[in-house]
Design an enzyme around this catalytic site. Structure first.
Site, mmCIF file in Angstrom:
data_model
loop_
_atom_site.group_PDB
_atom_site.id
_atom_site.type_symbol
_atom_site.label_atom_id
_atom_site.label_comp_id
_atom_site.label_asym_id
_atom_site.label_seq_id
_atom_site.Cartn_x
_atom_site.Cartn_y
_atom_site.Cartn_z
ATOM 1 N N ASN A 10 2.417 41.372 -9.241
ATOM 2 C CA ASN A 10 3.323 40.731 -10.086
ATOM 3 C C ASN A 10 2.902 39.324 -10.526
ATOM 4 O O ASN A 10 2.480 38.424 -9.706
ATOM 5 C CB ASN A 10 4.490 40.264 -9.214
ATOM 6 C CG ASN A 10 5.859 39.449 -9.906
ATOM 7 O OD1 ASN A 10 5.480 39.377 -11.327
ATOM 8 N ND2 ASN A 10 6.818 38.876 -9.209
ATOM 9 N N TRP A 11 2.104 39.384 -11.826
ATOM 10 C CA TRP A 11 1.479 38.365 -12.418
ATOM 11 C C TRP A 11 2.606 37.148 -12.851
ATOM 12 O O TRP A 11 2.206 36.292 -13.400
ATOM 13 C CB TRP A 11 0.746 38.710 -13.443
ATOM 14 C CG TRP A 11 -0.457 39.492 -12.973
ATOM 15 C CD1 TRP A 11 -0.888 39.456 -11.640
ATOM 16 C CD2 TRP A 11 -1.432 40.363 -13.587
ATOM 17 N NE1 TRP A 11 -2.135 40.262 -11.509
ATOM 18 C CE2 TRP A 11 -2.561 40.791 -12.638
ATOM 19 C CE3 TRP A 11 -1.825 40.555 -15.049
ATOM 20 C CZ2 TRP A 11 -3.590 41.864 -13.075
ATOM 21 C CZ3 TRP A 11 -2.837 41.524 -15.389
ATOM 22 C CH2 TRP A 11 -3.760 41.772 -14.473
ATOM 23 N N LYS A 12 3.702 37.306 -12.773
ATOM 24 C CA LYS A 12 4.679 36.373 -13.338
ATOM 25 C C LYS A 12 4.417 35.519 -14.410
ATOM 26 O O LYS A 12 3.901 36.380 -15.350
ATOM 27 C CB LYS A 12 4.982 35.257 -11.996
ATOM 28 C CG LYS A 12 5.172 35.826 -10.712
ATOM 29 C CD LYS A 12 5.240 34.875 -9.660
ATOM 30 C CE LYS A 12 5.463 35.716 -8.192
ATOM 31 N NZ LYS A 12 6.034 35.091 -7.231
ATOM 32 N N HIS A 99 14.203 39.907 -9.115
ATOM 33 C CA HIS A 99 13.317 39.356 -8.138
ATOM 34 C C HIS A 99 13.981 37.959 -7.955
ATOM 35 O O HIS A 99 14.888 37.270 -8.607
ATOM 36 C CB HIS A 99 12.129 38.983 -8.965
ATOM 37 C CG HIS A 99 10.934 38.361 -8.225
ATOM 38 N ND1 HIS A 99 10.957 37.148 -8.282
ATOM 39 C CD2 HIS A 99 10.000 38.761 -7.551
ATOM 40 C CE1 HIS A 99 9.953 36.586 -7.121
ATOM 41 N NE2 HIS A 99 9.133 37.404 -7.242
ATOM 42 N N GLU A 101 13.387 34.958 -8.065
ATOM 43 C CA GLU A 101 12.975 33.836 -8.783
ATOM 44 C C GLU A 101 14.013 33.960 -10.085
ATOM 45 O O GLU A 101 14.653 33.072 -10.643
ATOM 46 C CB GLU A 101 11.638 33.654 -9.487
ATOM 47 C CG GLU A 101 10.716 33.187 -8.487
ATOM 48 C CD GLU A 101 9.191 33.724 -8.696
ATOM 49 O OE1 GLU A 101 8.847 34.211 -9.467
ATOM 50 O OE2 GLU A 101 8.712 33.589 -7.676
ATOM 51 N N GLU A 172 11.810 41.159 0.087
ATOM 52 C CA GLU A 172 10.975 39.543 -0.081
ATOM 53 C C GLU A 172 11.859 38.746 0.258
ATOM 54 O O GLU A 172 12.668 38.129 -0.477
ATOM 55 C CB GLU A 172 10.690 39.556 -1.676
ATOM 56 C CG GLU A 172 9.831 40.592 -2.367
ATOM 57 C CD GLU A 172 8.895 40.132 -3.714
ATOM 58 O OE1 GLU A 172 7.774 40.193 -3.552
ATOM 59 O OE2 GLU A 172 9.731 39.639 -4.340
ATOM 60 N N GLY A 178 5.402 32.683 -2.238
ATOM 61 C CA GLY A 178 4.871 31.527 -2.989
ATOM 62 C C GLY A 178 4.532 30.440 -1.931
ATOM 63 O O GLY A 178 4.236 29.318 -2.363
ATOM 64 N N SER A 217 3.809 36.425 0.233
ATOM 65 C CA SER A 217 2.413 35.595 0.871
ATOM 66 C C SER A 217 1.650 36.763 1.213
ATOM 67 O O SER A 217 1.028 36.694 2.299
ATOM 68 C CB SER A 217 2.905 34.816 1.860
ATOM 69 O OG SER A 217 3.458 33.548 1.117
ATOM 70 N N GLY A 238 2.291 38.654 -5.226
ATOM 71 C CA GLY A 238 2.396 37.593 -6.345
ATOM 72 C C GLY A 238 1.075 36.891 -6.465
ATOM 73 O O GLY A 238 0.057 37.339 -7.200
ATOM 74 N N GLY A 239 0.950 35.746 -5.827
ATOM 75 C CA GLY A 239 -0.284 34.873 -6.022
ATOM 76 C C GLY A 239 -1.678 35.292 -5.793
ATOM 77 O O GLY A 239 -2.679 35.383 -6.577
#
Ligand code: PGA
Length: 255
Positions: A10-12, A99, A101, A172, A178, A217, A238-239
């Site tokens: 997931n590159w957001k 998600h 966010e 999640e 994150g 994470s 993600g990150g």
């Protein structure tokens, strides 16, 4: 039938079309010869990079493209939004929905999330439905209640035949996204088995074929252990997926 192993990036809101193209290309170079037969890799770039990533993955059946979100309407006066058909037109076979966010920064309710899941499945997109508790909810003993209500709103009006093997759940925990704080093995085991039992209540036998991914994470140092846990059928990263080598290591090093 052997359940697939899902490895999702997931590159957001990161990467231009050109950067996304390069990262996707590098990932392919690193992993293509090393994928297990049951691996499915899914890349979720920002909307403006869907086209450039599609160009590199389009002929590789084990790598799929997804949108990070959509608005549940065919088309219309919805400034700033994107429809499921537009994602499909750009080459997507997946979408993330709900998600944390979106739920927390954009105040998306369980009902709105449910509307999107239903429409996405109807359109034949595979949906990764994200659920998870906040730290406050966990500390107040509300883990089960939270997961139950997030799933209940989606599954309540869904029949097992609506799912057509295209619903996936991503657990999640909001406090692990994150933050560098990965959930402990026991926490993941507990939450995933809770989710499995909630799914069973709604979908009976069909529940066994619904993959449950973990996200929050995930890094190359912890992915092997996470992927080896019961009821963990993949990871949503993600990150650590923004860097081609790191995401490739997660795929290659965890067997
Ligand atoms: P993270 O994000 O891996 O950076 O914690 C996961 C996600 O938001 O899907």
């Amino acid at each position: 039938m052997l359940m697939k192993r899902y490895l999702a990036a997931n590159w957001k809101m990161f990467k231009t079309a050109e950067q996304a193209h390069k990262t996707a290309k590098d990932i392919i170079t690193n992993i293509q010869a090393k994928l297990q037969t049951n691996d499915e890799v899914i890349i979720f770039p920002p909307f403006t990079a869907l086209g450039s990533v599609f160009k590199v993955i389009q002929n590789i059946s084990q790598i799929q493209l997804g949108g990070q979100n959509f608005y549940p309407a065919e088309q219309g006066a919805f400034t700033g939004e994107i429809s499921p058909d537009m994602l499909i037109d750009a080459g997507c076979t997946y979408s993330i929905i709900g998600h944390s966010e979106r739920r927390h920064t954009f105040q998306e309710s369980n009902d709105f999330v449910a509307q999107k899941v239903h429409m996405g499945l109807e359109k034949n997109l595979a949906i990764i439905l994200c659920i998870g508790e906040t730290l406050d909810q966990r500390q107040n003993g509300l883990l089960e209640k939270t997961l139950n209500s997030q799933l209940d709103s989606v599954l309540n009006n869904l029949s097992p035949s609506d799912i057509k093997n295209r619903l996936l759940i991503a657990y999640e925990p909001v406090w692990a996204i994150g933050t560098g704080k990965v959930a402990q093995k026991e926490d993941i085991r507990e939450a995933h088995s809770l989710i499995r039992s909630i799914l069973k209540k709604f979908l009976e036998q069909k529940s066994d074929i619904i993959p449950i991914l973990y996200g929050g994470s995930v890094k190359s140092e912890n992915s092997s252990e996470i992927l080896s846990l019961d009821n963990v059928n993949g990871v949503l990263v993600g990150g650590a997926s923004l860097d081609a080598q790191t995401f490739s290591d997660i795929i290659i090093n965890s067997k």
